[in-house]
Design an enzyme around this catalytic site. Structure first.
Site, PDB file in Angstrom:
ATOM      1  N   THR A 123       0.737  -1.395  -0.002  1.00  0.00           N
ATOM      2  CA  THR A 123      -0.002  -0.058   0.056  1.00  0.00           C
ATOM      3  C   THR A 123       0.758   1.378  -0.025  1.00  0.00           C
ATOM      4  OG1 THR A 123      -0.238  -0.385   2.353  1.00  0.00           O
ATOM      5  CG2 THR A 123      -1.935  -0.859   0.939  1.00  0.00           C
ATOM      6  N   ASP A 428      -1.681  -8.745   6.487  1.00  0.00           N
ATOM      7  CA  ASP A 428      -1.073  -8.363   5.329  1.00  0.00           C
ATOM      8  C   ASP A 428      -0.298  -9.745   4.665  1.00  0.00           C
ATOM      9  OD1 ASP A 428      -1.942  -6.086   5.268  1.00  0.00           O
ATOM     10  OD2 ASP A 428      -0.070  -4.836   5.529  1.00  0.00           O
TER      11      ASP A 428
END
Length: 576
Positions: A123, A428
């Site tokens: 991200t 993640d």
């Protein structure tokens, strides 16, 4: 636009545009509009003004995130308006917490969220790349290259990059000897707070993902991240975290202390109604003439619940989970039947338990004949259901689930901030491993892909004799911000390391010498301050992550670059 005719005195609003020529032309335009009885109620910014403002806003966001990129990246502390503190270096979380007002900067916030939901990791880098592309595009516009040409160039560069990664930079998982999944999980976790414990966590993440494998309708294997439950419990250190493989855990205690804490060969009933003394529904009145009848009505109300529980227990049930309540009256009968009852289970949890154990969630016991019955086929099965105390909280563990696969990771940590950040980091890593298992291809990490692409695109740009060449060349330069930022965050000499990296990738792309072919896997080694073969060092990323971040970053940059006019409508003036 809000255009209002003005009678009588003509009101003229000048537009804020730099340069005397531009101002005079806009003033003339405004005067002409006013002559026609039209004027713009609000502010208008056009051309270079809007672009500069957009780039400034986007670069401000990018600069906040830059120092948190990579294994040596630093964390951010975010305090919201109530005073709640979040400590994180996850790009999407940081941008979610910031209350961004600027419309162009909001595009980047959405971009980070998109990357987070689609891929889970990368991200921060996607936002940095998009901001850099936009900044360089703005420089080209200042040099009189039209935005449409730049957009076309960026699109060409993106397509070529994706082709190049798929053809030259990707490695099939089964071709590598080492455990690729462990390397993927470690690479993701190294840039996070739990990086120090990455050996323990990466093994847990890989085992959890492998245990939830299901085959989709098209025959392809799917690894749903949602089937892995993450629970947090205070106390001890991160290294004490445990994986409950093939099972599920919820942070709830049994309804009564007299109930059993351990049930072997569990038959599980999942209910979506209350187990309490029966009451007539709203608006139903019973008119009783005889006082003796009153006692019988009361007794019958009690018996209705007693019969419900009897039917449930006669079906062989020894564990009951309900989303609603169980009152003391019903609890007594459950204890007598030796059933472990858990109340107020979250809907999300009960659906997952239904998947794992093969149970069906029962909304009502009424059957087609209007009677109440309980079908034993709706029960789920598990090898054992236990209640255990972990830290300050009680947990119900369901182990050895019979039906679909599920896993639970119980995260331990000293305080809330650590637990929250560990939760995000593990999520993640789960996403990265899941994507790798589904796509079966990985690419080297440590800036290897970006450096190789940058050199390839510089050569590719020279095949165009039009203005697009400049846009593709700038795209190539923009890609280098990732390795540059990685090196700077690790307190290394970025120029020196990048030069060494570019030399090796150039040799791999241009030299015919087979000994230099392996140079294309080279990336940065941020612990020792050099370059190394990322694949053999186990620094790997899922290919899907790289492809999507390139696509998303380019699309976001193009979206913002297209804007050349910003009109803010003035709010309605309230009449006094």
């Amino acid at each position: 636009f809000l255009l209002r005719p003005i009678s009588g005195e003509i009101e003229q609003r000048s537009c804020r545009v730099p340069g005397s020529a531009a101002q005079s032309s806009h003033t003339l335009l405004a005067a002409a509009m006013a002559d026609m009885g039209l004027t713009l109620m609000g502010e208008r910014e056009t051309g270079a003004d809007v672009r500069s403002a957009n780039v400034t806003a986007v670069m401000a966001l990018s600069n906040i995130l830059k120092s948190s990129l990579g294994p040596q990246g630093l964390d951010k502390m975010l305090v919201d308006d109530i005073g709640d503190v979040t400590i994180t270096n996850d790009g999407a979380t940081i941008l979610k917490q910031l209350e961004v007002e600027h419309p162009a900067a909001k595009v980047l916030v959405e971009l980070a969220n998109l990357q987070d939901t689609e891929v889970g990791d990368g991200t921060t880098s996607v936002v940095i790349l998009a901001a850099e592309l936009l900044k360089r595009a703005n420089e080209l516009v200042k040099n009189n290259i039209h935005p449409t040409t730049i957009i076309a160039g960026y699109r060409l560069a993106m397509r070529e990059s994706i082709k190049y990664i798929q053809a030259n930079m990707s490695v099939a998982v089964d071709k590598l000897e080492q455990d690729v999944l462990l390397s993927i999980a470690k690479t993701t976790l190294n840039s996070k707070f739990v990086g120090a414990e990455s050996d323990i966590f990466s093994k847990m993440v890989v085992d959890a993902m492998r245990s939830v494998k299901i085959n989709g309708p098209d025959g392809k294997a799917k690894y749903p991240v949602s089937q892995v439950n993450l629970i947090k419990s205070h106390g001890q250190s991160c290294s004490e975290s445990v994986l409950v493989a093939g099972g599920y855990a919820i942070q709830l205690a049994r309804g009564s202390q007299e109930m059993p804490t351990y049930v072997a060969k569990a038959k599980i009933a999942l209910l979506d109604f209350d187990l309490k003394k029966h009451r007539m529904s709203m608006g139903v009145n019973i008119v009783i003439d005889d006082p003796a009848e009153l006692e019988r009505v009361r007794q019958r109300e009690m018996d209705i619940t007693k019969e419900k529980i009897k039917k449930i227990s006669e079906a062989g049930t020894n564990v009951v989970f309900t989303t609603k309540g169980i009152d003391d009256f019903a609890m007594k009968y459950l204890v007598e039947a030796g059933i472990l009852g858990v109340r107020r289970v979250d809907k999300k949890d009960i659906k997952r338990i239904a998947k794992c154990t093969g149970a069906q969630l029962i909304l009502t016991m009424a059957n087609m004949e209007g009677e109440e019955s309980f079908d034993p086929n709706t029960l789920g099965a598990a090898e054992e259901v236990t209640e255990q105390r972990v830290g300050d909280n009680d947990f119900i563990f369901i182990k050895g689930c019979s039906s679909a696969k599920a896993a639970t990771i119980l995260i331990r940590g000293a305080n809330d901030y650590m637990l929250e950040e560990a939760d995000r980091s593990v999520h993640d890593a789960l996403c990265a491993v899941s994507r790798t298992l589904e796509s079966n291809a990985v690419v080297p990490g440590g800036g290897a892909v970006e450096t190789a692409l940058s050199l390839h695109l510089e050569d590719y740009a020279r095949t165009f004799d039009s203005y697009e060449q400049w846009a593709i060349a700038e795209f190539a330069e923009a890609l280098l911000t990732i390795p540059k930022t990685l090196a700077m965050n690790a307190a290394m000499d970025a120029i020196d390391l990048l030069a060494a990296l570019r030399v090796r990738h150039h040799a791999a792309q241009s030299s015919q010498d087979p000994t230099k072919a392996d140079y294309k896997w080279f990336g940065l080694d941020l612990t020792n301050g050099g370059v190394r073969n990322s694949v053999t060092a186990g620094v790997l990323e899922p290919m899907v992550s790289k492809l999507k971040s390139l696509k998303f970053a380019t699309e976001a940059a193009i979206t913002i670059l297209r804007i050349d006019d910003l009109i803010k409508i003035a709010p309605e003036q309230e009449q006094q």
